[in-house]
Write a protein that holds these residues in place. Structure first.
Motif, mmCIF file in Angstrom:
data_model
loop_
_atom_site.group_PDB
_atom_site.id
_atom_site.type_symbol
_atom_site.label_atom_id
_atom_site.label_comp_id
_atom_site.label_asym_id
_atom_site.label_seq_id
_atom_site.Cartn_x
_atom_site.Cartn_y
_atom_site.Cartn_z
ATOM 1 N N GLY A 185 0.806 -1.211 0.000
ATOM 2 C CA GLY A 185 0.000 0.000 0.000
ATOM 3 C C GLY A 185 0.836 1.256 0.000
ATOM 4 N N LEU A 186 0.165 2.365 0.288
ATOM 5 C CA LEU A 186 0.805 3.678 0.313
ATOM 6 C C LEU A 186 1.270 3.997 1.727
ATOM 7 N N TYR A 187 2.500 4.509 1.821
ATOM 8 C CA TYR A 187 3.070 4.931 3.095
ATOM 9 C C TYR A 187 3.317 6.434 3.062
ATOM 10 N N THR A 188 3.472 7.017 4.224
ATOM 11 C CA THR A 188 3.736 8.452 4.310
ATOM 12 C C THR A 188 5.068 8.829 3.679
ATOM 13 N N ALA A 189 5.944 7.843 3.544
ATOM 14 C CA ALA A 189 7.229 8.016 2.859
ATOM 15 C C ALA A 189 7.653 6.642 2.369
ATOM 16 N N ASP A 190 8.670 6.602 1.556
ATOM 17 C CA ASP A 190 9.157 5.325 1.050
ATOM 18 C C ASP A 190 9.714 4.499 2.209
ATOM 19 N N PRO A 191 9.075 3.362 2.572
ATOM 20 C CA PRO A 191 9.534 2.589 3.733
ATOM 21 C C PRO A 191 10.903 1.945 3.532
ATOM 22 N N ARG A 192 11.365 1.847 2.280
ATOM 23 C CA ARG A 192 12.710 1.326 2.034
ATOM 24 C C ARG A 192 13.775 2.313 2.480
ATOM 25 N N VAL A 193 13.390 3.596 2.523
ATOM 26 C CA VAL A 193 14.323 4.660 2.890
ATOM 27 C C VAL A 193 14.034 5.184 4.291
ATOM 28 N N THR A 194 12.731 5.216 4.638
ATOM 29 C CA THR A 194 12.288 5.754 5.932
ATOM 30 C C THR A 194 11.607 4.646 6.724
ATOM 31 N N PRO A 195 12.329 3.948 7.597
ATOM 32 C CA PRO A 195 11.771 2.783 8.293
ATOM 33 C C PRO A 195 10.537 3.091 9.130
ATOM 34 N N MET A 226 5.148 4.085 -7.384
ATOM 35 C CA MET A 226 4.009 4.637 -6.669
ATOM 36 C C MET A 226 3.441 5.853 -7.392
ATOM 37 N N VAL A 227 4.285 6.575 -8.121
ATOM 38 C CA VAL A 227 3.791 7.730 -8.879
ATOM 39 C C VAL A 227 2.723 7.291 -9.876
ATOM 40 N N THR A 228 3.013 6.237 -10.641
ATOM 41 C CA THR A 228 2.038 5.790 -11.636
ATOM 42 C C THR A 228 0.815 5.157 -10.977
ATOM 43 N N LYS A 229 0.992 4.585 -9.798
ATOM 44 C CA LYS A 229 -0.157 4.018 -9.092
ATOM 45 C C LYS A 229 -1.108 5.115 -8.633
ATOM 46 N N GLY A 240 -15.446 6.444 -10.666
ATOM 47 C CA GLY A 240 -16.296 5.888 -9.632
ATOM 48 C C GLY A 240 -15.861 4.536 -9.121
ATOM 49 N N ALA A 241 -14.647 4.090 -9.482
ATOM 50 C CA ALA A 241 -14.145 2.791 -9.020
ATOM 51 C C ALA A 241 -13.207 2.989 -7.843
ATOM 52 N N ARG A 242 -13.340 2.163 -6.819
ATOM 53 C CA ARG A 242 -12.367 2.176 -5.733
ATOM 54 C C ARG A 242 -11.130 1.399 -6.185
ATOM 55 N N MET A 243 -10.001 1.690 -5.572
ATOM 56 C CA MET A 243 -8.757 1.047 -5.990
ATOM 57 C C MET A 243 -7.966 0.620 -4.771
ATOM 58 N N ALA A 244 -7.352 -0.549 -4.842
ATOM 59 C CA ALA A 244 -6.492 -1.040 -3.774
ATOM 60 C C ALA A 244 -5.092 -1.281 -4.306
ATOM 61 N N ILE A 245 -4.093 -0.887 -3.526
ATOM 62 C CA ILE A 245 -2.711 -1.288 -3.763
ATOM 63 C C ILE A 245 -2.410 -2.366 -2.741
ATOM 64 N N ALA A 246 -2.071 -3.559 -3.202
ATOM 65 C CA ALA A 246 -1.904 -4.703 -2.307
ATOM 66 C C ALA A 246 -0.640 -5.471 -2.668
ATOM 67 N N LEU A 247 -0.116 -6.182 -1.685
ATOM 68 C CA LEU A 247 1.091 -6.977 -1.891
ATOM 69 C C LEU A 247 0.768 -8.163 -2.791
ATOM 70 N N GLY A 248 1.564 -8.326 -3.856
ATOM 71 C CA GLY A 248 1.280 -9.382 -4.813
ATOM 72 C C GLY A 248 2.239 -10.546 -4.800
ATOM 73 N N ASN A 259 -9.328 -11.921 2.518
ATOM 74 C CA ASN A 259 -9.324 -12.258 3.944
ATOM 75 C C ASN A 259 -8.808 -11.130 4.821
ATOM 76 N N GLY A 260 -8.658 -9.953 4.238
ATOM 77 C CA GLY A 260 -8.321 -8.788 5.045
ATOM 78 C C GLY A 260 -6.862 -8.430 5.111
ATOM 79 N N ALA A 261 -6.051 -8.898 4.172
ATOM 80 C CA ALA A 261 -4.638 -8.529 4.165
ATOM 81 C C ALA A 261 -4.483 -7.014 4.079
ATOM 82 N N ARG A 262 -3.416 -6.517 4.666
ATOM 83 C CA ARG A 262 -3.200 -5.068 4.690
ATOM 84 C C ARG A 262 -2.990 -4.539 3.275
ATOM 85 N N CYS A 263 -3.616 -3.412 3.001
ATOM 86 C CA CYS A 263 -3.485 -2.740 1.708
ATOM 87 C C CYS A 263 -3.902 -1.298 1.910
#
Length: 383
Positions: A185-195, A226-229, A240-248, A259-263
């Motif tokens: 999903g979307l984070y407040t910053a890139d989690p690879r750079v900002t833990p 994430m920019v293109t997402k 009018g469509a909702r969108m999810a970013i999820a771990l694939g 089943n409710g995985a975080r996204c």
């Protein structure tokens, strides 16, 4: 910040027409160029389970170029445009066959659809694509869509399948778009750079602050980040469509999401049909006018489609899919809508029953001159 936490309040289970985007990095091993068949089979298991629940599923997939690179000995190098097109031509066959085999295990039929940017932006081609997708879904097939990299150029290509998937969701009036990604999903910053970056479970508006949270694309086959997402989210939400970013990456990613995985869910302000009608109501100058009788006027007010039998006069020169105004018998404006016939054919079938269309035109078109899904009443607004 337009986000809420901590509970995930939305679920994939409520989707009726779902578009799933799959990137190359999920399908193809970056080092060997080999298909990740176990992952694809698990995805097909998920699709079959969703279909069994009554959900319609469209897959927008990358992977043709990545598969073709391995077959043509083009691994480990930057590709020229013509090499990329050659890789796509080779890989599309392998990719389509892989999906066909994976879905056939569940008795599902895969149907390949290749699109370019122009197919979604030019109105009549958009309508033709929409009609094809609707027909495939009605017949029980699973459309497998990819950008037509064999003919697109740097000037007209989408550049990534995130935005292509959003355009497909718009074209198909899907209510849900899922982008399977290398991040949950979307984070407040890139989690690879900002833990200590915080995960956002929901986004209700694409504010400048939200847009500023996007990071750079990871290296490899994927051309999106994430920019293109977030650009895809803008298109999906406007439709009018909702969108999810999820771990694939894990096996059975759709089952996990179910089943409710975080996204991160991006939530629109309107349902797909309502958003479509808003577009019609606010669209450009009408190309023509239809005058209808009192019976047709009453039918329109009751929420019905406009049939040829109720049309008394055609004015203007227009093509199939153009916007026209519908007037009542006294000249009052009743509605605006997208016409299913060009002006010449509309004039031939005006006042005639739908069952006569084929004999009059030589082909079997739609029964409706304007379908109610493509029509907005002038005073009632969106229905």
């Amino acid at each position: 910040m337009t986000a809420v936490a901590p509970l995930q309040t939305h679920t994939l289970a409520t989707a009726r027409r779902l578009v799933v985007k799959i990137g190359s990095a999920l399908l193809v091993d970056g080092e060997t160029g080999a298909l990740r068949r176990e992952w694809l089979n698990a995805l097909a298991d998920d699709v079959a389970a969703l279909r069994a629940q009554g959900m319609q599923v469209i897959i927008v997939t990358s992977g043709a170029v990545a598969l073709g690179r391995g077959s043509l000995g083009l691994l480990g190098k930057a590709l020229l445009l013509e090499e990329k097109q050659a890789a796509a031509a080779t890989g599309q066959i392998r990719l389509a066959h892989a999906y066909q085999e994976a879905l056939a295990r569940h008795g599902l039929t895969a149907s390949q659809v290749l699109l370019t940017l122009e197919d979604t932006e030019e109105r009549r081609r958009h309508l033709n694509g929409r009609a094809t997708l609707n027909a495939l879904l009605a017949l029980g097939a699973v459309p497998i869509i990819n950008e037509n990299d064999t003919i697109t150029t740097a000037e007209i290509r989408f550049g990534d399948n995130d935005r292509l998937a959003a355009r497909v969701a718009q074209m198909a009036s899907a209510d849900t778009l899922v982008l399977l990604s290398d991040i949950d999903g979307l984070y407040t910053a890139d989690p690879r750079v900002t833990p200590d970056a915080q995960h956002l479970p929901e986004v209700r508006a694409l504010t400048p602050e939200i847009l500023g949270m996007a990071g750079e694309a990871l290296p490899g086959f994927s051309s999106g980040g994430m920019v293109t997402k977030l650009q895809a989210a803008r298109v999906a939400l406007s439709a009018g469509a909702r969108m999810a970013i999820a771990l694939g990456k894990p096996l059975n990613p759709l089952a996990a999401l179910l089943n409710g995985a975080r996204c991160t869910w991006f939530l629109p302000q309107a349902e797909p049909l309502t958003a479509r009608k808003r577009w019609i109501a606010a669209s450009v100058k009408p190309a023509g006018t239809l005058t209808v009788d009192a019976g047709a006027a009453n039918a329109l007010r009751a929420g019905k489609s406009l049939l040829p039998a109720g049309v008394r006069q055609i004015a203007g020169s227009f093509e199939r899919g153009d916007l026209v105004v519908v007037q009542g018998p006294t000249g009052q404006t009743l509605a605006r809508g997208l016409i299913a016939y060009d002006s010449a054919d509309a004039a031939r079938i005006a006042g005639r029953r739908s069952g006569e269309i084929e004999a009059l035109l030589g082909y079997r078109g739609r029964d409706e001159m304007i379908h109610r899904d493509d029509l907005v009443m002038e005073r009632a607004g969106e229905e």
